[in-house]
Structure formats: C-alpha cells, structure tokens
Design an enzyme around this catalytic site. Structure first.
Site, PDB file in Angstrom:
ATOM      1  NE  ARG A   1      -4.555  -1.631   0.510  1.00  0.00           N
ATOM      2  CZ  ARG A   1      -4.309  -2.413  -0.482  1.00  0.00           C
ATOM      3  NH1 ARG A   1      -3.342  -2.747  -1.662  1.00  0.00           N
ATOM      4  NH2 ARG A   1      -5.893  -3.040  -0.335  1.00  0.00           N
TER       5      ARG A   1
ATOM      6  CD  GLU B   1      -3.013   2.987  -4.508  1.00  0.00           C
ATOM      7  OE1 GLU B   1      -2.190   2.870  -4.844  1.00  0.00           O
ATOM      8  OE2 GLU B   1      -4.560   3.081  -5.401  1.00  0.00           O
TER       9      GLU B   1
ATOM     10  CG  HIS C   1      -4.183  -0.434  -6.246  1.00  0.00           C
ATOM     11  ND1 HIS C   1      -3.738   0.224  -5.524  1.00  0.00           N
ATOM     12  CD2 HIS C   1      -3.892  -1.804  -5.967  1.00  0.00           C
ATOM     13  CE1 HIS C   1      -4.300  -0.671  -4.770  1.00  0.00           C
ATOM     14  NE2 HIS C   1      -3.648  -2.534  -5.000  1.00  0.00           N
TER      15      HIS C   1
HETATM   16  C1  8YV Z   1      -7.079  -5.216  -5.121  1.00  0.00           C
HETATM   17  C2  8YV Z   1      -5.280  -5.473  -3.427  1.00  0.00           C
HETATM   18  O1  8YV Z   1      -8.095  -4.725  -6.689  1.00  0.00           O
HETATM   19  O2  8YV Z   1      -6.189  -6.719  -3.219  1.00  0.00           O
HETATM   20  C3  8YV Z   1      -5.344  -6.160  -2.600  1.00  0.00           C
HETATM   21  O3  8YV Z   1      -5.386  -5.800  -1.420  1.00  0.00           O
HETATM   22  O4  8YV Z   1      -4.852  -4.515  -3.518  1.00  0.00           O
HETATM   23  C4  8YV Z   1      -6.156  -5.933  -4.752  1.00  0.00           C
HETATM   24  O5  8YV Z   1      -5.827  -7.137  -5.180  1.00  0.00           O
HETATM   25  C5  8YV Z   1      -7.432  -3.761  -5.071  1.00  0.00           C
HETATM   26  O6  8YV Z   1      -7.627  -3.851  -3.842  1.00  0.00           O
HETATM   27  C6  8YV Z   1      -8.694  -3.080  -5.641  1.00  0.00           C
HETATM   28  O7  8YV Z   1      -9.025  -1.380  -5.019  1.00  0.00           O
END
Ligand code: 8YV
Length: 320
Positions: A238, A267, A286
């Site tokens: 993140r 983001e 992302h």
């Molecule tokens: C998601 C991700 O697509 O799974 C997660 O934690 O970061 C990604 O796979 C993302 O969170 C979508 O907002």
C-alpha cells in the site's frame, strides 16, 4: 425474505446469478466510483455489502443498522475500521489465496522493468531515439539473475515471489517478517534477517506488508539511507507503508538506483507527483491482481463469503 445485498462494483453475470439464488441483489451502476453520500443512502436497509476500498467506519455502520457482513474484493482490508465493525457486530471478509500468483507476477514485472529500464527504453525507441552509432552504455541496465532480493512481509504472496526469485532467477533470498517462516527457509533457502541487514544487503527490496497502524510509513528516511546506491525499491503493498516524500528525496539524491511502484500514497497518483517525472521509476496503476481470471476469482470468492455469512454458515475468509 432473502437478505438484501448491495454491490459498489460491477459483478460478472455468473457471480450475480450465484448471488441471486440466495440474496436480493442491488448494485451501483454509475460510470464513476459511487459517492459517499449515495452509498450511505443506498445501503440503509441492506444486510450485506460487496465492495473494495470503501472506508467502513462508524459513520457508515450507523447508517446501515441491518448490515451483517462487508465483503472486500481484495486481500488487503485497511479500509476496515475493525473496532467499529466489532462494535456493530458486522463481519468483515477478504479474498486471500486467489490472487497470490498474479500479484507475484506483477512484482517480478516491476523488478525486471525497473532493472532493465523497460518503460524508459520503450519510450526511447518509440520517440525515434534509437541511434546505433551512439554508445551502447546508454541503454545498459542491471542484472536481476543471481542478485539478492529482500522480501519484507513473507506471507503467501511473499513466498510466491521467493519461489520465482530462487528457481526462476537464481537469486539469494533474504526476508524480514514478524515471525519466522521455516517452510520458506527450507524451500527457497530464504535467509531470515533483521530489517536493517536486509535493507543494507539487498539489490531488490520488495515491500509486501499489509497496511496497519504499525506499518504506516514503515519505510522512511532512515530505511532508505541504509539501502545501497544500486538498490531498486519495489512497492506492491500500500502507498502509505512508505513515507513517499522520503522516497522521492532518496531517488532525487541518488541514495537508491530506482523504484517500481504499483501503489501510491494517493490513488490515483497526482499528475504533478515528482515520481512521474523520474525515468528510473516505473509506475503502474495498482494492477497487482488485475487480470480477468484473478479478478473474477476474487469477486466470486467475495460473493461466496457474503452468502456464507448471510445464510448462517459463518464467514469463510473472516478478517477478525
Ligand atoms: C485490489 C489489492 O484489486 O487485493 C488487494 O489488496 O490491493 C488489489 O488486489 C485493490 O484493492 C482494489 O482496490
């Protein structure tokens, strides 16, 4: 009476068909992301929420007195205020396992793209700058094979990255994790070390920790200063696990060689963010889990989680 659920993101037909067998399905059909205001309006009487990245806090929970479960279409759940959900007796679920290999692939894509300057040289060729007379050194990159990778956060995705590193690229694998992973040490000759040692010895540092109050700005000025000048920093966790301003300074001051980033503090990333002007920084929006096959598997798993919780079978992937 079927339980009512609300989906804030598009649902493939087969998933909607599955959900409709057990639930009354309502969904956001707008082009853009649903606004907070509309969301709070639309979920007043629902029992289940199928979503991703939406902040689940007291305010939302107060607005949805019948809510029993929030099912994230993601493995990360930093959008959940766990204490508030416990107080409101609302189950929270995520989608582990189904995305591990896809995110590990993207991690290696960022490692290879940053080390071999793929994005930069793709632009170089497309801008017509390829001139054979020029000195080859202009297009040199750094080797990935036989180098040292440092994995911070040796969970399932971390192990999938370690497997690719060891068996695909003959890399030495270092890792830092809250607890030891004897299996990974066995399978990938992964060496457990303390954070500073990993930061000082790795050619590629991969950040794979979930975002929690403990890991916010986990990598900051002090950590970047420990890295080698030839090191690439890869973030697929993140944005907020890194002090982005410190990272920008470390790149500007050539304290590190480059970076590969899938996630950002904000983001979408701001258009004037200095990272976007750095040729030695590869940026993607992302997309860790962004393949059709994996996203379909994630939303089906999230659907199974919501049905399981609302039909009294408990939550398959409860996060607490
Ligand atoms: C998601 C991700 O697509 O799974 C997660 O934690 O970061 C990604 O796979 C993302 O969170 C979508 O907002």
């Amino acid at each position: 009476m079927k339980p009512k659920i609300y989906a804030t993101l598009p649902i493939p037909t087969d998933v909607e068909k599955f959900l409709s067998e057990y639930c009354e399905v309502r969904k956001w059909i707008g082009e853009d992301r649903i606004s907070r205001e509309t969301l709070l309006q639309d979920i007043k009487d629902v029992n289940g929420l199928l979503t991703s990245g939406i902040r689940i806090d007291d305010d939302l929970l107060e607005n949805a007195p019948n809510l029993k479960v929030v099912s994230n279409v993601s493995v990360g759940f930093n959008n959940f205020n766990i204490e508030a959900m416990k107080q409101h007796n609302v189950i929270g679920t995520n989608t582990p396992y189904v995305l591990d290999e896809t995110v590990a692939d993207l991690t290696f894509a960022l490692i290879l793209a940053s080390a071999r300057r793929i994005a930069e040289l793709d632009r170089f060729v497309k801008d017509g700058n390829w001139n054979p007379t020029k000195d080859d050194q202009l297009v040199f990159g750094l080797d990935v094979h036989s180098s040292t990778i440092g994995i911070i956060g040796m969970g399932r995705i971390g192990e999938a990255v370690a497997r690719r590193a060891k068996f695909g690229f003959n890399m030495d694998v270092l890792y830092y994790n809250r607890n030891r992973k004897p299996e990974a040490e066995e399978k990938y000759e992964a060496e457990y070390c303390n954070l500073d040692s990993l930061l000082e010895r790795s050619d590629f540092i991969v950040l794979l920790t979930p975002l929690t109050p403990e890991t916010e700005h986990f990598i900051g000025e002090r950590e970047f200063a420990l890295m080698k000048k030839s090191t690439f920093f890869i973030n697929v966790s993140r944005g907020k696990t890194v002090d982005e301003a410190a990272m920008i300074r470390a790149l500007e001051n050539k304290e590190i060689y480059g970076a590969g980033l899938d996630v950002f503090q904000k983001e979408p990333v701001e258009k004037d963010n200095p990272l976007l002007k750095m040729p030695n920084v590869v940026t993607v929006p992302h997309i860790g889990s962004a393949t059709k096959k994996t996203r379909d598997a994630m939303i089906m798993r999230a659907a199974q989680n919501i049905v399981s919780a609302l039909t009294g079978k408990g939550a398959i992937d409860s996060v607490y």
